[in-house]
Scaffold this motif. Structure first.
Motif, mmCIF file in Angstrom:
data_model
loop_
_atom_site.group_PDB
_atom_site.id
_atom_site.type_symbol
_atom_site.label_atom_id
_atom_site.label_comp_id
_atom_site.label_asym_id
_atom_site.label_seq_id
_atom_site.Cartn_x
_atom_site.Cartn_y
_atom_site.Cartn_z
ATOM 1 N N VAL A 195 -9.186 -47.863 61.499
ATOM 2 C CA VAL A 195 -9.572 -48.567 60.269
ATOM 3 C C VAL A 195 -9.292 -47.675 59.071
ATOM 4 C CG1 VAL A 195 -11.487 -49.520 58.924
ATOM 5 C CG2 VAL A 195 -11.341 -49.967 61.386
ATOM 6 N N SER A 196 -8.680 -48.252 58.052
ATOM 7 C CA SER A 196 -8.440 -47.552 56.788
ATOM 8 C C SER A 196 -9.107 -48.324 55.661
ATOM 9 C CB SER A 196 -6.936 -47.436 56.508
ATOM 10 O OG SER A 196 -6.297 -46.636 57.475
ATOM 11 N N VAL A 235 -10.238 -43.974 57.727
ATOM 12 C CA VAL A 235 -9.408 -43.141 56.862
ATOM 13 C C VAL A 235 -9.577 -43.691 55.458
ATOM 14 C CG1 VAL A 235 -7.084 -42.362 56.302
ATOM 15 C CG2 VAL A 235 -7.732 -42.730 58.700
ATOM 16 N N LEU A 236 -9.918 -42.843 54.495
ATOM 17 C CA LEU A 236 -10.084 -43.264 53.110
ATOM 18 C C LEU A 236 -8.816 -42.940 52.325
ATOM 19 C CD1 LEU A 236 -13.726 -42.008 52.353
ATOM 20 C CD2 LEU A 236 -13.001 -44.228 53.268
ATOM 21 N N PHE A 237 -8.191 -43.963 51.750
ATOM 22 C CA PHE A 237 -7.027 -43.790 50.891
ATOM 23 C C PHE A 237 -7.490 -44.000 49.458
ATOM 24 C CE2 PHE A 237 -5.052 -44.642 54.949
ATOM 25 C CZ PHE A 237 -3.923 -43.834 54.942
ATOM 26 N N GLY A 246 -14.157 -38.029 46.414
ATOM 27 C CA GLY A 246 -14.574 -36.638 46.405
ATOM 28 C C GLY A 246 -16.085 -36.498 46.402
ATOM 29 N N LEU A 247 -16.759 -37.344 45.621
ATOM 30 C CA LEU A 247 -18.214 -37.292 45.563
ATOM 31 C C LEU A 247 -18.858 -37.871 46.819
ATOM 32 C CD1 LEU A 247 -18.705 -38.357 41.828
ATOM 33 C CD2 LEU A 247 -19.029 -36.079 42.797
ATOM 34 N N ALA A 248 -18.181 -38.812 47.463
ATOM 35 C CA ALA A 248 -18.741 -39.454 48.662
ATOM 36 C C ALA A 248 -18.413 -38.703 49.941
ATOM 37 C CB ALA A 248 -18.217 -40.893 48.781
ATOM 38 N N ALA A 249 -17.464 -37.782 49.883
ATOM 39 C CA ALA A 249 -16.891 -37.184 51.094
ATOM 40 C C ALA A 249 -17.933 -36.667 52.075
ATOM 41 C CB ALA A 249 -15.925 -36.065 50.712
ATOM 42 N N ASP A 291 -10.222 -38.928 57.915
ATOM 43 C CA ASP A 291 -9.243 -38.389 56.987
ATOM 44 C C ASP A 291 -9.541 -38.940 55.595
ATOM 45 O OD1 ASP A 291 -6.693 -37.247 58.769
ATOM 46 O OD2 ASP A 291 -7.765 -38.894 59.748
ATOM 47 N N ILE A 292 -9.257 -38.131 54.573
ATOM 48 C CA ILE A 292 -9.360 -38.571 53.183
ATOM 49 C C ILE A 292 -8.030 -38.260 52.521
ATOM 50 C CG2 ILE A 292 -10.512 -38.254 50.968
ATOM 51 C CD1 ILE A 292 -13.030 -37.436 52.520
#
Length: 347
Positions: A148-149, A234-236, A246-249, A256-257
């Motif tokens: 899932v992305s 995966v966050l695009f 970046g704040l949610a990471a 993957d980000i």
């Protein structure tokens, strides 16, 4: 004092460059949509099979999933009929139920600008009509996906611009369609226009206020995916969306980000994101975001350039990308690499 003065000048330069690049006057201050969805008061007053309903503001997505697992179909249908806006936005609720709830909620608005989202072939996982409107749309089979992305877009995106067909492969839905087609197989892609984005390039784009609110919503959204058994996403993350990521990471279970066209991720290094995810970055040679100085003064500016060697992220090839939104154009190196990351094949 001298160092502070240089920082202040650099921050002022950043604001000036942003304004000169895309039109400072075009920036409009936005009020972030936060909190539980419309209809929550009525939901809290209701019951199902004699049981209190999970509070959308306080129940975790896993608690929501357990609640629905204990309901029979008749009780689910009753909640769907009486509270579509809540069910459609309730992280942890069954995916097919949310699709149906959002079709009902969208149709109930009676607004032509949302009509296409209610089509039978659309899989709308979230719909909130407040403000400029927010929406999350699934491409592929989320319930059975092996990968899932999630596309996290930047400025000027909302429920009405989410699927701008006049600019294919560039808006949230267009990016998601392109990635789903390129990744193939059992991959699913979610176009998540699920936070209040900046309009134009003004102070909202230069500070972190909307990104902070968006990060909380993104973290809850990914927790909702986990609660219904979806794979780690995966966050695009495009442009201002990379600030959100970046704040949610550190609050997500992303595998993957991927930050592309990024003004910064509110961290000085990839390690500073405090995530176990692999961090990837891409920037095309003609992307105007390169002209925005990577500075941070109080809440203005988004920090280090994620594509710099010192940041420590993995590089995605993007030499043939045109402009700020061309990363998902068919045939580009970036789309090919994104698809490999989405499939879990990239090293």
């Amino acid at each position: 004092m001298r160092r502070f003065g240089r920082t202040l000048v650099t921050a002022a330069l950043a604001v000036a460059v942003v304004g000169g690049t895309a039109g400072w006057a075009s920036g409009e201050s936005q009020e972030a949509v936060t909190g539980p969805p419309p209809g929550t008061a009525g939901w809290r007053a209701a019951t199902a099979s004699g049981r209190a309903l999970p509070d959308p503001a306080t129940a975790t997505p896993r608690e929501v999933a357990r609640f629905f697992a204990g309901l029979d179909e008749a009780a689910c249908r009753e909640l769907l009929r009486d509270h579509p806006l809540v069910v459609g936005n309730l992280e942890g609720a069954p995916v097919p139920l949310r699709y149906e709830a959002n079709r009902i909620a969208i149709a109930a608005t009676g607004e032509a600008r949302y009509a296409s989202l209610a089509a039978p072939d659309r899989r709308i996982l979230a719909f909130d009509p407040r403000g400029r409107g927010q929406v999350a749309e699934v491409f592929g089979d989320l319930e059975h996906a092996e990968r899932v992305s999630v596309i996290v877009p930047g400025s000027d995106n909302d429920a009405t611009t989410h699927d701008a067909r006049r600019t294919p492969n560039t808006g949230p839905a267009g990016m998601a369609r392109a990635l789903r087609e390129a990744a193939g197989g059992s991959a699913a892609v979610v176009a998540w226009t699920g936070y209040t984005t900046p309009v134009g390039v003004g102070m909202d784009a230069a500070d972190g206020r909307l990104a902070t609110a968006g990060a909380a919503r993104l973290a809850r959204f990914t927790a909702g995916l986990d609660a219904v058994g979806a794979p780690d996403p995966v966050l695009f993350c495009h442009s201002y969306g990379s600030v959100v990521c970046g704040l949610a990471a550190r609050h997500t279970d992303a595998s993957d980000i991927v930050a592309f066209g990024s003004p910064g991720m509110r961290a000085e290094t990839a390690a500073g994101l405090r995530t176990g995810a692999r961090v990837w970055v891409a920037r095309g040679p003609s992307d105007w975001i390169a002209d925005v100085p990577n500075v941070r003064l109080a809440d203005i500016g988004h920090g280090a350039d994620p594509t710099s060697a010192g940041f420590g992220a993995r590089r995605v090839p993007a030499a043939d990308v045109q402009g700020h939104t061309g990363y998902f154009m068919p045939g580009t190196q970036s789309l090919e690499a994104f698809a490999a990351i989405a499939r879990g094949e990239a090293q």
